[in-house]
Design an enzyme around this catalytic site. Structure first.
Site, PDB file in Angstrom:
ATOM      1  N   ARG A  83       2.266  -8.377  10.821  1.00  0.00           N
ATOM      2  CA  ARG A  83       3.498  -7.587  10.806  1.00  0.00           C
ATOM      3  C   ARG A  83       4.678  -8.469  10.433  1.00  0.00           C
ATOM      4  O   ARG A  83       5.729  -7.986  10.057  1.00  0.00           O
ATOM      5  CB  ARG A  83       3.786  -6.953  12.183  1.00  0.00           C
ATOM      6  N   ASP A 106      -4.463   7.983   3.935  1.00  0.00           N
ATOM      7  CA  ASP A 106      -4.003   6.641   4.286  1.00  0.00           C
ATOM      8  C   ASP A 106      -4.766   6.173   5.526  1.00  0.00           C
ATOM      9  O   ASP A 106      -5.250   6.993   6.305  1.00  0.00           O
ATOM     10  CB  ASP A 106      -2.498   6.699   4.574  1.00  0.00           C
ATOM     11  N   GLU A 107      -4.847   4.890   5.733  1.00  0.00           N
ATOM     12  CA  GLU A 107      -5.523   4.321   6.914  1.00  0.00           C
ATOM     13  C   GLU A 107      -6.929   4.907   7.071  1.00  0.00           C
ATOM     14  O   GLU A 107      -7.334   5.307   8.159  1.00  0.00           O
ATOM     15  CB  GLU A 107      -4.699   4.599   8.189  1.00  0.00           C
ATOM     16  N   LYS A 124       0.803  -1.206   0.000  1.00  0.00           N
ATOM     17  CA  LYS A 124       0.000   0.000   0.000  1.00  0.00           C
ATOM     18  C   LYS A 124       0.848   1.273   0.000  1.00  0.00           C
ATOM     19  O   LYS A 124       0.567   2.211  -0.752  1.00  0.00           O
ATOM     20  CB  LYS A 124      -0.881  -0.079   1.253  1.00  0.00           C
ATOM     21  N   THR A 125       1.884   1.275   0.805  1.00  0.00           N
ATOM     22  CA  THR A 125       2.737   2.458   0.875  1.00  0.00           C
ATOM     23  C   THR A 125       3.403   2.704  -0.481  1.00  0.00           C
ATOM     24  O   THR A 125       3.520   3.840  -0.943  1.00  0.00           O
ATOM     25  CB  THR A 125       3.830   2.270   1.936  1.00  0.00           C
ATOM     26  N   GLN A 168      -8.104  -3.934   9.394  1.00  0.00           N
ATOM     27  CA  GLN A 168      -7.078  -3.371  10.271  1.00  0.00           C
ATOM     28  C   GLN A 168      -7.562  -2.137  11.023  1.00  0.00           C
ATOM     29  O   GLN A 168      -6.771  -1.315  11.465  1.00  0.00           O
ATOM     30  CB  GLN A 168      -5.822  -3.038   9.459  1.00  0.00           C
TER      31      GLN A 168
END
Length: 773
Positions: A616, A225-226, A33-34, A256
């Site tokens: 993670r 984002d998020e 995503k980043t 998330q």
DNA sequence: TGGGTCGTATTTTTT
DNA sequence: ATACGACCCA
């Protein structure tokens, strides 16, 4: 510039190239995503969009900085400079510096952190003469935060009977009065709390169409984002700013979403397509981060949630190793295991410290882990917890600086007016505050004309002189600020106020560390000033620095030595990845947290949190739980987390199930040599039953009964033997009779039946008992 | 006014 | 256990 788009897979590339119109990217964990966001911005600029017209909102300062670095690497640092990239709070604080005067705030308004807010709230509750045990400052603030995040002003609250009835039903009928008093007080102090930064932005955008138009025009392209973690207030700001061009790209993953407790509204992401009818939706489902085992286990856990968007995260990576699940006997044992496994990973896999993270549900859990790591001389860094800027000595110096910028900042004034001690006591302060209230001015304004009011307030001449001296000192600082740079002034303040001198006299380890902290703060001020001077749009002013202080968290500060093991809460780990991840404390009432077991929604958020934790990990995930744990000052028994049962055994490798059973006969600390791999493995008979009620799943370590134990008799300080049937008196529980003793010498737990308090289990090492018979 | 002691909550997560 | 606030005494 390189052909960066070639580095993306099909959906990633589509997301990066779809620059016009509303777009939602549903990015599964580890799906790059980043990378998409970075290349999307690079692509925009490549296409000729002025970086000045791009707004990118991230969740943490750290994420913003990292993304900016990556963009700089693609398009060059000079282009990237004018990008607006940051957290909601920091971006809108920056905008409010310009616009807040329209709402009656000073442009140098102070930002109250939660500590400040709590302090204000305690005063409000005290002044309204309410019972502080019913109106708990923290709880009340949480409630008010909910109001603010849903744009319910004081007036709106008072026009909404349902809200008032709910508070009345919760035994808090005065909530409205508190809300009003709190808001008034912050306003008078020229201060905004975290929620105000969003609320007031909304207000200014709504009330002043020309302001809205200005920023709509400026931010032609908006990226968030998020998105799953935005609250209603943030949602409205984004909606307002984007409504002109609708070049809005939101990226998120409903699986998330872990900030509901802070007002995050998962519906924002679930209903994006309703808000923007022509929205494109691009799912990113290929996970590039983790092994098949980790992805498979994580998918199984998250599948238990009912509220979620359909998606199928998969990976082409290798299978990887099964996930060890270690059953520890105590928190210390758990920590030791983690340390030994880290050692092992470093030996066999050649992992470096910074490739390893230990994640936990609550900050308090770091303590045992730290101890174990220190024993093995493994370097680590704890993120979060009490952050640097929340330390008392730092807040003290910062309060002086805040007061220079905003004299109405009452929290700051009250903090420093008599610190270091200069003979201005509570009585005097109360008089000043009453005067300020009656005259409708701030305490600082009273002080400015103290001689005029002194007689009326009954403040004697000696005290007036002290107040005068304080004011003269503050004025001299203000004068200095006009001609000197921020670092010089700060240093001068720290010396003149004797903050430094006082700490120098304290040669305890704590005192020394405080002094070092002050030094570090001064260094960081210097660093800030130098850095800002380099930037075109830089702001080397004191208020700029203070804004930074208020909105930055511990995790944002870089550490010189980066090769350290990371310790942090799962919340803090969001957005990060590590080759090896240890998730500890997987126990009922801890993870999932005891506080979140009441509703399905709460439990599902805990489950998403576990999902975040597990995803993670790139190559190695380790899970641990303990059958007993030191909590609230005593040993508590615990059951394995239900999340462990939700993972198929084919992904897991259960360890240490038999140790600590009666057959071992040794109580706690069975493993003398830390050599966990030599422990004979017993087959587990069956998969644990769902909804375990019984303890049949994994038997707890049994304590061995003992006949008697030596304790110090609090009645006369002599050593006595305690045994069943003895009568004892406990400070809190009163008189009671010993029923039984268990454990091992030096660590004995007594079961005592108290006349009034019922049956309690007390650890004799800590309980203070008088023996009567 | 200031310092000391005592009692109580604390452990959910953060901008 | 620890840390912070409340309360009391010098």
């Amino acid at each position: 510039m390189k052909n960066y788009l070639d580095e993306l897979n099909e959906p990633q590339r589509l997301a990066a190239e779809t620059t016009e119109g509303p777009l939602m990217v549903i990015a599964g964990a580890g799906s790059g995503k980043t990378r998409v966001l970075t290349y999307r911005i690079a692509h925009l600029i490549e296409k000729g969009v002025d970086p000045f017209n791009i707004l990118s909102l991230t969740f943490t300062n750290k994420a913003a900085r990292e993304m900016k670095e990556r963009i700089s690497a693609v398009i060059g640092a000079s282009e990237a400079k004018s990008l607006w990239m940051g957290t909601f709070h920091s971006i809108f604080a920056r905008i409010l510096r310009v616009e807040a005067t329209k709402l009656g705030y000073p442009s140098d308004f102070t930002i109250y952190d939660s500590q400040d807010a709590q302090s204000v709230m305690r005063k409000v509750i005290d002044e309204l003469q309410l019972d502080k045990d019913i109106y708990k400052a923290k709880q009340v603030l949480h409630r008010i935060s909910q109001f603010k995040n849903n744009l319910i002003t004081v007036r709106a609250y008072q026009n909404t009977p349902e809200l008032m009835e709910a508070d009345a039903a919760a035994m808090k009928p005065r909530m409205g009065d508190i809300y009003r008093a709190y808001v008034d007080r912050c306003f008078k102090s020229g201060a905004m709390d975290f929620d105000d930064l969003l609320l007031r932005t909304n207000e200014v955008l709504t009330r002043f169409p020309e302001v809205l138009a200005k920023y709509q025009e400026r931010f032609k392209y908006i990226l968030v984002d998020e998105y799953q973690d935005t609250n209603h207030s943030q949602y409205l700001i984004v909606k307002a700013l984007a409504s002109r061009y609708e070049n809005l790209c939101v990226v998120g993953d409903d699986a998330q979403s872990i900030y509901a407790f802070r007002g995050a509204n998962i519906r924002n992401i679930l209903s994006f397509q309703k808000d923007y009818a022509d929205a494109k939706v691009i799912p990113l489902e290929q996970n590039y981060r983790s092994t098949k085992t980790i992805v498979g286990a994580a998918n199984q856990v998250i599948a238990q949630n009912r509220d979620q968007l359909e998606k199928n995260v998969w990976t082409a990576n290798e299978d990887g190793e099964t996930i060890p699940v270690y059953r520890a006997l105590s928190d210390a044992d758990e920590a030791r295991y983690v340390a030994s496994q880290i050692f092992e990973l470093q030996m066999t896999q050649h992992l470096k410290n910074d490739q390893i993270a230990i994640l936990y549900r609550t900050n308090a859990q770091s303590r045992a882990i730290e101890e174990a790591l220190r024993k093995r001389s493994l370097p680590y860094r704890v993120f979060g917890g009490t952050s640097f800027y929340q330390r008392k000595e730092i807040k003290d110096l910062v309060a002086y600086l805040r007061l220079l910028i905003n004299q109405n900042d009452e929290e700051a004034l009250l903090r420093v007016i008599n610190y270091p001690v200069r003979g201005i006591g509570q009585t005097t302060i109360n008089k000043l505050m009453i005067a300020a209230d009656e005259l409708q001015i701030t305490v600082f304004q009273v002080l400015e004309n103290i001689r005029q009011y002194a007689a009326k307030l009954g403040i004697n001449a000696g005290t007036v002189n002290k107040l005068d001296e304080f004011m003269t000192m503050m004025k001299s600082f203000q004068v200095m600020l006009k001609s000197h740079d921020v670092y010089e002034v700060s240093m001068h303040v720290a010396k003149t106020t004797k903050l430094i001198g006082m700490l120098k006299e304290d040669d305890t380890p704590e005192g020394i560390s405080r002094l070092e902290n002050i030094q570090e703060l001064l260094n960081s001020i210097q660093g800030y000033v130098e850095e800002q001077k380099q930037l075109d749009e830089g702001d080397p002013s004191l208020s700029g620095f203070l804004e930074n202080v208020a909105l930055s968290t511990d995790a944002d500060n870089e550490d010189d030595d980066k090769n350290k093991i990371s310790l942090m809460t799962v919340h803090l780990a969001k957005g990060l990845e590590f080759p090896a991840v240890f998730i500890v404390g997987l126990e009922e009432n801890l993870f999932p947290s005891m506080m979140n077991l009441n509703t399905r929604q709460e439990l599902e958020e805990e489950r998403r949190l576990f999902y975040v934790a597990l995803t993670r990990a790139e190559k190695f995930a380790h899970l641990t739980y303990s059958v007993s744990r030191f909590r609230w000052g005593k040993i508590t028994d615990s059951e394995p987390s239900r999340f462990l049962e939700e993972i198929d055994d084919k992904y897991l490798d259960w360890k240490n199930l038999n140790v600590g059973l009666p057959i071992n006969n040794s109580g706690l600390n069975t493993n003398l040599f830390d050599d966990y791999n030599d422990i004979p493995k017993f087959e587990r008979k069956e998969k644990p039953a769902k909804n375990t009620e019984t303890s049949s799943f994994i038997p707890k370590a049994k304590m061995k009964p003992v006949a008697e134990a030596k304790i110090t008799n609090q009645a006369n300080g002599e050593a006595v033997n305690l045994a069943a049937d003895k009568i004892v008196v406990h400070d809190r529980f009163g008189r009671g009779k010993v029923i039984s003793l268990e454990g091992e010498p030096g660590n004995v737990k007594a079961t005592i039946l108290f006349d009034n308090a019922g049956e309690k289990k007390l650890l004799l090492n800590f309980a203070k008992l008088k023996v009567i018979v």
